[in-house]
Design a protein around this motif. Structure first.
Motif: not given
Length: 845
Positions: A726-732, A767-770, A798-813
């Motif tokens: 999703t877009p990092n609002y802080e990078y706008n 969203w911001t990173r937080e 480096l501020e303000p981080g990534f332009a597109s922030q990514i979350a990788v969810f891994r299922r706990v088996f």
């Protein structure tokens, strides 16, 4: 006349007549001057006017007014109306602009009481000689009786010569359609048969034609109402953020109440400068009053805007949209009235509204949805509200429109008789621009263009719109009227000339090489290889840009699937994927490992058991970048085909030279997919379901829906891996500073440097990173997943981080996880749109 009766020492009036004259004759020098001026005037004056009979069965007709140098124009008008004396001609107020001399002329009552003591002076009904002229009254806004003449002629204060201007049938019909807001917008664009008043105001740059505020002011002037009052409230950024998360209407303190200015004032926007602070958001309330300062309606949208102008224009558009919808069916039920008012945040006072507005439109027929010209046309390829039957010609260039794109088309509209034996051109524009997805054109036109690519042409047919629209657009009224006497329809011919990418694409491409879109694809490919994924599902696949891009990479994928709520986007996705999978069937082709592909029509809010147990799910946004460097306008390219036969062959057979069918070197075209996303699924019969992809959908949802999206995917569908970007609002602030400015940029945008805009106008939030990490971490804890954070474009340290922030969810088996998936009840709520299997022919629904 009553005033004249009280001035017997200055003027003389006759009993029962509506004329006055000086008591004392003019001096000789004035009479001699008048005679000498008449000798210098041409022998006669000829001007066109419109004869409007009071009988609804009789047609409106043009008439010629021939006025001699020694004659009086009211004598000529009186003769046409069947009056022997010009004293019996009444003149209406002006029609249109205040400076206009266009008026209605009609017969006065046969007798009129001038005795001030007469009881008839208090009578509400004056004994006119004819019935109410409904056509003239609806256009004039006051009661016109008997037959009437619409003419633009008379003496003005600016000169002694008579002023005259032709009033044609076309101008009459254009006056008629301008009585409603959508008609005013159509006329401002000179596209009566193609344009529609947009449903949303996105940006000042993308809006074409008269702005909503101007149209609303014009509407008020037409109905003799006061100028609309705009009350703007400024809300600090922190407070506006809290309000945007709630459904409560923002309340303004007493100190923020705006002063209302009423009569004899220009339209104004009231806002307290002390309340406007850096980073504020704005709301706007609109109120409309009658000349007597009675409140007619008010609109208070519960929406916050970053700019004051956007708040004013959007509130104005809400009022105009409600007026359009309401005036289509004036005498609807009270329940429907309330529902319609709630949709547009309107509160109106019915009795006053009917008195001031509806009474003038009670007979206006420009909104009637009737099929004219006798029987309904029986033509093949007639499009009503969809584009099921169209003829698209030309090779697919791959440069396609999407919601938010600014399109430029060349089009023409013609009247066509049954069997296409005769054709009459009504309207044509060489370069017509509009924003896709805002309702700025008629639905069938947008439906057709959505299936085209730059350089392609299309032809389709529609049923006739209301007759007033056809005649207002017609270049030859006589021929158009002749066509309407027999069964006919409209033929639209279109060429898609240019597609300008949405702002988000241009900002990203200006700063990143390779573009963020390609970086997101490569990020997905990296995880496919890392986990040896054998199948992939794209949540919100749109036009299939991510799935298509993945076919260019050698991976372990065997099955790919996508789901979306837009059937138009899914149709294009099926076309593109089928073409790639069939053409790239060589043994060494990157996509050779793909054994099956499927596209579903469905929504993330509906559960489907075929989505359970994917190894990997992602939510990314992908754009197709333009591979060519030098731009060439599509119209120029089409002209070159007449000169160069080889180029013509390249267009026909899809063999492309290094040409870019764009107008703008700085922007290019790009391929922007997924303004409104659905979700993706894989075939239920697949034994190894391993990879699912969702293309940056969440910012197009409300925040509550984004949370629901995460809960449903991780709790019900349970992929092994879920990737969400999703877009990092802080990078706008970085992106927007890099964006090339133009003379059309709103100066108001440059004031609030600390309060950045969203990357695209239809983003519900960013969203911001937080905020993003808080959302993702809570999801992971609730559903037994681990989550890692990364991104593309920029750097984590480096501020303000990534332009597109990514979350990788891994299922706990856990041991019971796989058993739970196997026991899942079979629930299939999605519709298969297209299906391909290497071992059998494709299936298309």
């Amino acid at each position: 006349m009553r005033a004249a009766a009280g001035l017997p020492e200055l003027v003389v009036s006759a009993e029962g007549q509506l004329s006055i004259w000086r008591k004392d004759p003019y001096p000789p020098n004035v009479i001699e001057s008048s005679i000498s001026q008449q000798s210098d005037v041409a022998e006669s004056i000829t001007t066109m006017a419109i004869y409007i009979p009071c009988s609804p069965e009789k047609a409106v007709e043009p008439v010629i007014l021939n006025i001699s140098s020694t004659g009086y124009y009211l004598d000529v008008i009186g003769q046409i109306l069947g009056l022997s004396d010009a004293n019996m001609v009444l003149i209406s107020r002006t029609i249109g602009k205040a400076s206009s001399e266009t008026r209605f002329y009609f017969a006065a009552p046969k007798s009129y009481p001038l005795d001030m003591s007469s009881d008839l002076l208090n009578a509400k009904v004056v004994p006119f000689g004819g019935p109410l002229n409904a056509k003239a009254s609806s256009l004039c806004g006051q009661d016109i009786y008997g037959d009437s003449i619409l003419a633009s002629i008379g003496y003005t204060w600016k000169g002694q010569d008579i002023f005259h201007e032709d009033v044609t049938l076309q101008s009459y019909y254009r006056m008629l359609i301008s009585k409603i807001p959508s008609g005013v917008y159509k006329l401002s664009r000179e596209a009566i048969l193609a344009a529609e008043l947009p449903l949303t105001f996105t940006t000042k740059t993308n809006w074409k034609g008269s702005f909503p505020r101007e149209i609303l002011s014009s509407f008020c002037r037409q109905y003799r109402l006061l100028e609309p009052v705009f009350c703007v409230s400024s809300i600090p950024l922190k407070a506006s953020s809290e309000l945007s998360r709630s459904n409560n209407k923002p309340e303004v303190s007493e100190s923020a109440e705006q002063e209302r200015e009423y009569a004899n004032e220009n339209e104004s926007v009231d806002v307290d400068p002390k309340l406007v602070v850096l980073g504020s958001s704005f709301t706007c309330e609109v109120k409309i009053y009658s000349k007597c300062q009675d409140l007619i309606l008010e609109c208070a949208p519960n929406v916050l805007y970053k700019k004051q102008n956007d708040a004013v224009q959007s509130a104005s558009l809400k009022v105009l949209s409600w007026l359009n919808a309401y005036l289509k069916d004036i005498y609807t039920s009270l329940e429907k009235e309330k529902q319609l008012a709630n949709v547009f945040d309107i509160k109106f006072y019915r009795q006053i509204f009917f008195k001031e507005v509806v009474k003038c439109l009670s007979v206006c027929n420009c909104q009637h949805n009737e099929t004219l010209g006798g029987k309904e046309p029986e033509l093949n390829g007639v499009v009503e509200n969809d584009a099921s039957y169209i003829n698209i010609e030309g090779a697919d260039s791959g440069l396609c429109p999407s919601n938010g794109s600014l399109l430029c088309v060349c089009y023409s509209v013609s009247l066509v008789t049954k069997g296409e034996l005769q054709k009459e051109l009504l309207e044509s524009i060489e370069e017509f621009e509009f924003e896709m997805g805002t309702g700025a054109v008629i639905p069938c036109l947008e439906a057709v263009v959505s299936q085209m690519s730059v350089g392609q042409s299309a032809c389709f047919y529609t049923e006739l719109p209301p007759e007033d629209l056809v005649l207002a657009a017609a270049k030859d009224l006589a021929n158009a009227l002749a066509f309407l006497t027999s069964p006919c329809c409209l033929e639209y011919s279109i060429i898609l000339l240019q597609v300008t990418e949405p702002p988000e694409d241009r900002m990203e491409q200006a700063l990143f090489n390779p573009p963020l879109s390609k970086q997101r694809v490569e990020y997905a490919v990296q995880h496919i290889k890392e986990f040896c994924a054998t199948s992939l599902v794209d949540f919100g696949c749109g036009s299939g840009s991510l799935l298509e891009s993945l076919l260019e990479y050698p991976t372990s994928l065997e099955t790919i699937a996508g789901v979306d709520i837009s059937q138009k986007s899914l149709s294009r996705a099926a076309k593109v994927l089928h073409s790639k999978l069939v053409m790239k069937s060589d043994f060494d082709a990157p996509c050779r490992s793909i054994k099956s592909a499927i596209l579903f029509d469905g929504s993330i809010t509906d559960f489907d058991s075929r989505l359970c147990g994917f190894d990997l799910a992602t939510c990314l946004e992908v754009f197709r970048t333009n591979p060519f460097s030098e731009p060439l306008h599509a119209k120029t390219l089409l002209k070159l085909t007449y000169i160069c036969p080889i180029l013509l062959l390249s267009l026909v057979f899809g063999i492309y030279f290094p040409l870019d069918l764009s107008l703008d070197k700085s922007g290019g075209f790009g391929f922007w997919i997924g303004l409104v996303r659905g979700l993706g699924v894989v075939p239920w019969w697949t034994t190894k379901v391993s990879h699912s992809v969702s293309d940056r959908v969440i910012e197009h949802m409300e925040e509550e829906q984004a949370s629901l999206f995460g809960d449903i995917v991780l709790s019900s569908f349970r992929p092994r891996i879920l990737i969400v970007s999703t877009p990092n609002y802080e990078y706008n602030v970085v992106l927007q500073k890099s964006n090339l400015t133009s003379h059309e940029d709103d100066p108001e945008e440059k004031i609030q440097s600390q309060s950045c805009k969203f990357r695209n106008h239809d983003h519900k939030f960013e969203w911001t990173r937080e905020q993003f990490q808080h959302w993702a971490s809570e999801l992971a804890v609730r559903h037994k997943y681990r989550v890692e954070f990364s991104g593309v474009g920029g750097a984590v340290d480096l501020e303000p981080g990534f332009a597109s922030q990514i979350a990788v969810f891994r299922r706990v088996f856990l041991p019971e996880d796989d058993d739970g998936l196997k026991d899942e009840n079979s629930v299939c709520q999605y519709k298969v749109i297209w299906e391909w299997n290497r071992s059998r022919p494709p299936l298309t629904n």
